[in-house]
Design a protein around this motif. Structure first.
Motif, PDB file in Angstrom:
ATOM      1  N   ALA A  17       0.814  -1.207   0.000  1.00  0.00           N
ATOM      2  CA  ALA A  17       0.000   0.000   0.000  1.00  0.00           C
ATOM      3  C   ALA A  17       0.843   1.250   0.000  1.00  0.00           C
ATOM      4  N   ALA A  18       2.009   1.217   0.574  1.00  0.00           N
ATOM      5  CA  ALA A  18       2.889   2.389   0.617  1.00  0.00           C
ATOM      6  C   ALA A  18       4.308   1.915   0.613  1.00  0.00           C
ATOM      7  N   THR A  19       5.178   2.705   0.045  1.00  0.00           N
ATOM      8  CA  THR A  19       6.584   2.338  -0.015  1.00  0.00           C
ATOM      9  C   THR A  19       7.337   3.004   1.103  1.00  0.00           C
ATOM     10  N   THR A  20       8.488   2.445   1.433  1.00  0.00           N
ATOM     11  CA  THR A  20       9.312   3.018   2.473  1.00  0.00           C
ATOM     12  C   THR A  20       9.980   4.265   1.949  1.00  0.00           C
ATOM     13  N   GLY A  21      10.473   5.088   2.845  1.00  0.00           N
ATOM     14  CA  GLY A  21      11.063   6.349   2.446  1.00  0.00           C
ATOM     15  C   GLY A  21      12.342   6.146   1.672  1.00  0.00           C
ATOM     16  N   GLY A  22      12.699   7.150   0.892  1.00  0.00           N
ATOM     17  CA  GLY A  22      13.941   7.087   0.131  1.00  0.00           C
ATOM     18  C   GLY A  22      13.721   6.618  -1.280  1.00  0.00           C
ATOM     19  N   ASN A  23      14.695   6.841  -2.127  1.00  0.00           N
ATOM     20  CA  ASN A  23      14.624   6.425  -3.520  1.00  0.00           C
ATOM     21  C   ASN A  23      15.127   5.000  -3.656  1.00  0.00           C
ATOM     22  N   SER A  24      14.387   4.188  -4.400  1.00  0.00           N
ATOM     23  CA  SER A  24      14.807   2.811  -4.616  1.00  0.00           C
ATOM     24  C   SER A  24      15.960   2.786  -5.594  1.00  0.00           C
ATOM     25  N   PRO A  25      16.902   1.855  -5.431  1.00  0.00           N
ATOM     26  CA  PRO A  25      18.055   1.797  -6.337  1.00  0.00           C
ATOM     27  C   PRO A  25      17.640   1.344  -7.732  1.00  0.00           C
ATOM     28  N   LEU A  26      18.400   1.800  -8.699  1.00  0.00           N
ATOM     29  CA  LEU A  26      18.141   1.424 -10.087  1.00  0.00           C
ATOM     30  C   LEU A  26      18.540  -0.028 -10.309  1.00  0.00           C
ATOM     31  N   THR A  27      17.629  -0.812 -10.834  1.00  0.00           N
ATOM     32  CA  THR A  27      17.874  -2.229 -11.057  1.00  0.00           C
ATOM     33  C   THR A  27      17.944  -2.527 -12.545  1.00  0.00           C
ATOM     34  N   LEU A  28      18.415  -3.732 -12.855  1.00  0.00           N
ATOM     35  CA  LEU A  28      18.474  -4.169 -14.244  1.00  0.00           C
ATOM     36  C   LEU A  28      17.078  -4.230 -14.844  1.00  0.00           C
ATOM     37  N   ARG A  29      16.109  -4.614 -14.032  1.00  0.00           N
ATOM     38  CA  ARG A  29      14.726  -4.673 -14.521  1.00  0.00           C
ATOM     39  C   ARG A  29      14.237  -3.284 -14.929  1.00  0.00           C
ATOM     40  N   ASP A  30      14.616  -2.267 -14.128  1.00  0.00           N
ATOM     41  CA  ASP A  30      14.228  -0.891 -14.476  1.00  0.00           C
ATOM     42  C   ASP A  30      14.870  -0.453 -15.786  1.00  0.00           C
ATOM     43  N   MET A  31      16.136  -0.806 -15.974  1.00  0.00           N
ATOM     44  CA  MET A  31      16.821  -0.409 -17.203  1.00  0.00           C
ATOM     45  C   MET A  31      16.224  -1.110 -18.414  1.00  0.00           C
ATOM     46  N   LEU A  32      15.914  -2.403 -18.267  1.00  0.00           N
ATOM     47  CA  LEU A  32      15.300  -3.127 -19.377  1.00  0.00           C
ATOM     48  C   LEU A  32      13.915  -2.566 -19.695  1.00  0.00           C
ATOM     49  N   PHE A  33      13.185  -2.201 -18.646  1.00  0.00           N
ATOM     50  CA  PHE A  33      11.871  -1.590 -18.869  1.00  0.00           C
ATOM     51  C   PHE A  33      12.011  -0.265 -19.603  1.00  0.00           C
ATOM     52  N   PHE A  34      13.001   0.525 -19.191  1.00  0.00           N
ATOM     53  CA  PHE A  34      13.256   1.810 -19.853  1.00  0.00           C
ATOM     54  C   PHE A  34      13.555   1.605 -21.337  1.00  0.00           C
ATOM     55  N   LEU A  35      14.401   0.620 -21.657  1.00  0.00           N
ATOM     56  CA  LEU A  35      14.736   0.364 -23.054  1.00  0.00           C
ATOM     57  C   LEU A  35      13.529  -0.128 -23.836  1.00  0.00           C
ATOM     58  N   ARG A  36      12.706  -0.978 -23.221  1.00  0.00           N
ATOM     59  CA  ARG A  36      11.513  -1.474 -23.910  1.00  0.00           C
ATOM     60  C   ARG A  36      10.520  -0.353 -24.202  1.00  0.00           C
ATOM     61  N   MET A  37      10.430   0.588 -23.287  1.00  0.00           N
ATOM     62  CA  MET A  37       9.458   1.661 -23.453  1.00  0.00           C
ATOM     63  C   MET A  37       9.964   2.782 -24.366  1.00  0.00           C
ATOM     64  N   ARG A  38      11.264   3.065 -24.300  1.00  0.00           N
ATOM     65  CA  ARG A  38      11.776   4.253 -24.986  1.00  0.00           C
ATOM     66  C   ARG A  38      12.668   3.934 -26.179  1.00  0.00           C
ATOM     67  N   TRP A  39      12.749   2.682 -26.575  1.00  0.00           N
ATOM     68  CA  TRP A  39      13.638   2.353 -27.684  1.00  0.00           C
ATOM     69  C   TRP A  39      13.277   3.102 -28.973  1.00  0.00           C
TER      70      TRP A  39
END
Length: 583
Positions: A17-39
């Motif tokens: 329901a809610a995330t903990t404070g702070g920014n989550s670290p960038l993961t490989l899954r995030d980078m792959l998602f970025f490439l899939r969306m913005r290629w």
């Protein structure tokens, strides 16, 4: 019905329901998602730069480079250290001589380059304009016809002289003269638009340099010869005087010591005279047959390929720049994109218990995905297209309330998000599970659900609100466990607003006595205020968004507005998600 296709999906994504404070670290899954969306951004930018580079490579005039090598024989003496220093200084001097206007101008005259359009009356290139702009100079260079006055006197130069000076300056920019390593070999490289012209320029420059070197040595020998001639005259006069004095003293010798002194002086003058005479002879020989300090060891040969533009290097550089700029633009777009593209955007911002992705599938070709539920058709539940993800979504929705009998509304943020189709799918899956299910069409705005399932129905929800007994005939049985209550003819006030008034012959409490699960299709929030009116009467509401189209800001505004009127938001559905999002 607001959707024209059936949706296949993935399992609901349960998120906290809610995330903990702070920014989550960038993961490989995030980078792959970025490439899939913005290629597309990255590819389009890279292709654009490659097209520009390819256009330049195809349209740019090719340049060929030919080189001639000469070896220099330094005339130095002294110790080893002195010779090394003197040799470097000598070669540097020869390089400057080779770059002199006499050598380059002689080449222009020999090859008639002052009549070659490549060297005269040439508009500045784009590269030259860029250089001039960066160095703060005027982007418009003077052409020979524009340089009409002499800098010193202000008098007009002859046209031929102006053309010659312009061609000389152009040729100097197109040549390179350098020493090869620490050797005594120098290389003269010339660039031109044709291989043969490059060869001719390089060889002619080498010959002009040798001629200049010979001319300089001949002039030096001539000057030295003139000086020696004057010096010999003086020495000859001195020798004659010494010989006369010796002859006069010898005829009447009175002092033997004086005689020896006069004899020695006469011999010394004769020796100096003879030595100077020999030097004068050698100087005369150097004038008539001077020897150059340099000789050609390797003449220029026809280049096999162009030197510029370097196609491979330019294309590689353009690809690298395009890729980098494409990544930068994609990251800027990704960071500033407020559209919903990932489940955690809603889950984190709204604190929802679950968010589900549903992907579009072309399983039907008509514009009414619920046609198989049409009243009067003899269809078994086995014919129902079991769509992956919808069953899990149905179980999750029902299980969230942990009630036996529930009323759930499905409302989209904007029209066209597929809320009607999802309501129909959930109702069918609930009926297949054995629960007595009622599907109510309360979407007054362009309701295609009733038109698709019960196009010929004479009564509907509007009629039941005035007469509760009509529910038995208005609710059409589609399967043994599923009934559908069409909308009916809407007049001034929509059924959702009338239901919220609780002054009707129909109540959800009465319907729960007969049905285990009731699904209500509500008009899109942006198209009608019905959602705010009817939501508090429901056990929960499912919010439907469209992937890549609905903004998170609009979604949060709708969720907050509905919560303010007392609605309970069960979860959200991201519809129209690309199939690649399933991985």
């Amino acid at each position: 019905m607001t959707s024209s296709t059936i949706f296949s999906g993935v399992s609901p994504i349960s998120l906290p329901a809610a995330t903990t404070g702070g920014n989550s670290p960038l993961t490989l899954r995030d980078m792959l998602f970025f490439l899939r969306m913005r290629w597309p951004w990255i590819v389009a930018t890279t292709i654009a730069f490659l097209v520009l580079a390819g256009s330049y490579v195809l349209t740019a005039e090719p340049t060929f480079v030919a080189s001639t090598q000469l070896v220099i024989f330094p005339q130095v003496s002294g110790s080893e250290a002195q010779r090394a220093f003197a040799e470097d200084a000598f070669i540097e001097g020869q390089l400057e001589i080779a770059r002199s206007s006499d050598v380059v101008g002689g080449t222009v005259t020999a090859l008639d380059l002052d009549n070659d359009p490549e060297f005269v009356d040439q508009a500045p290139s784009l590269q030259d304009r860029a250089k001039n702009w960066l160095t703060g100079l005027s982007s418009q260079q003077d052409t020979p016809s524009q340089a009409a006055t002499d800098k010193g006197t202000g008098e007009a130069q002859p046209e031929g002289e102006r053309l010659h000076d312009w061609a000389t300056a152009t040729l100097l920019n197109m040549t390179e003269i350098r020493r090869i390593g620490s050797s005594t070999v120098i290389e003269i490289s010339a660039a031109a638009t044709t291989p043969q012209k490059a060869v001719d320029i390089a060889d002619t420059l080498a010959r002009q340099y040798i001629q200049k070197n010979i001319s300089m040595k001949a002039n030096a020998a001539r000057q030295y010869s003139d000086w020696l001639a004057k010096f010999i005259t003086e020495q000859q006069r001195g020798l004659a005087e010494a010989a006369s004095a010796l002859a006069g003293f010898t005829s009447n010798p009175r002092d033997q010591f004086k005689l020896a002194e006069l004899q020695s002086a006469t011999d010394a003058r004769r020796t100096l005279y003879e030595s100077t005479l020999n030097q004068l002879t050698e100087a005369k020989q150097r004038i008539t047959y001077p020897v150059s300090d340099a000789t050609i060891v390797s003449r220029a040969t026809l280049p096999l390929s162009k030197a510029r533009p370097r196609s491979t290097l330019i294309l590689a550089f353009a690809a690298a720049v395009g890729l980098g700029l494409g990544l930068a633009l994609a990251m800027i777009r990704h960071a500033g994109d407020r559209r919903i593209i990932r489940p955690h955007q809603i889950a984190d911002a709204a604190g929802l218990p679950f968010v589900t992705l549903l992907a579009t599938s072309k399983r039907t070709s008509n514009r009414h995905p619920a046609h198989f539920l049409a009243a009067g058709t003899d269809r078994s539940t086995a014919a129902y297209p079991d769509i992956p993800g919808m069953a899990e979504l149905s179980a999750t929705v029902v299980g969230l309330r942990r009630k036996r009998r529930v009323v759930i509304g499905i409302v989209a943020i904007d029209p066209g998000s597929g809320a009607s189709t999802i309501a129909c799918e959930l109702a069918m899956l609930s009926a297949i599970s054995g629960a007595q299910t009622l599907l109510i069409d309360a979407a007054a705005q362009k309701s295609s659900l009733s038109k698709s399932i019960a196009p010929h129905s004479s009564t509907g929800l509007v009629d039941v609100l005035d007469n509760g007994e009509l529910i038995q005939t208005a609710a059409l049985p589609l399967t043994p466990t599923l009934k559908f209550l069409p909308l009916g003819d809407v007049e001034a006030v929509t059924p959702a607003i009338r239901l919220s008034s609780r002054r009707t012959q129909l109540s959800f409490a009465d319907l729960k006595k007969e049905f285990d699960a009731i699904f209500v299709d509500i008009s899109a929030f942006s198209a009608s205020p019905d959602a705010n009116a009817i939501a508090p009467e429901l056990d929960g509401v499912l919010i439907v968004t469209s992937h890549g189209r609905t903004s998170i800001d609009d979604t949060m505004r709708v969720i907050d507005t509905m919560r303010n009127v007392g609605a309970e938001i069960l979860g959200a559905i991201i519809n129209h998600a690309p199939k690649r999002m399933q991985s």
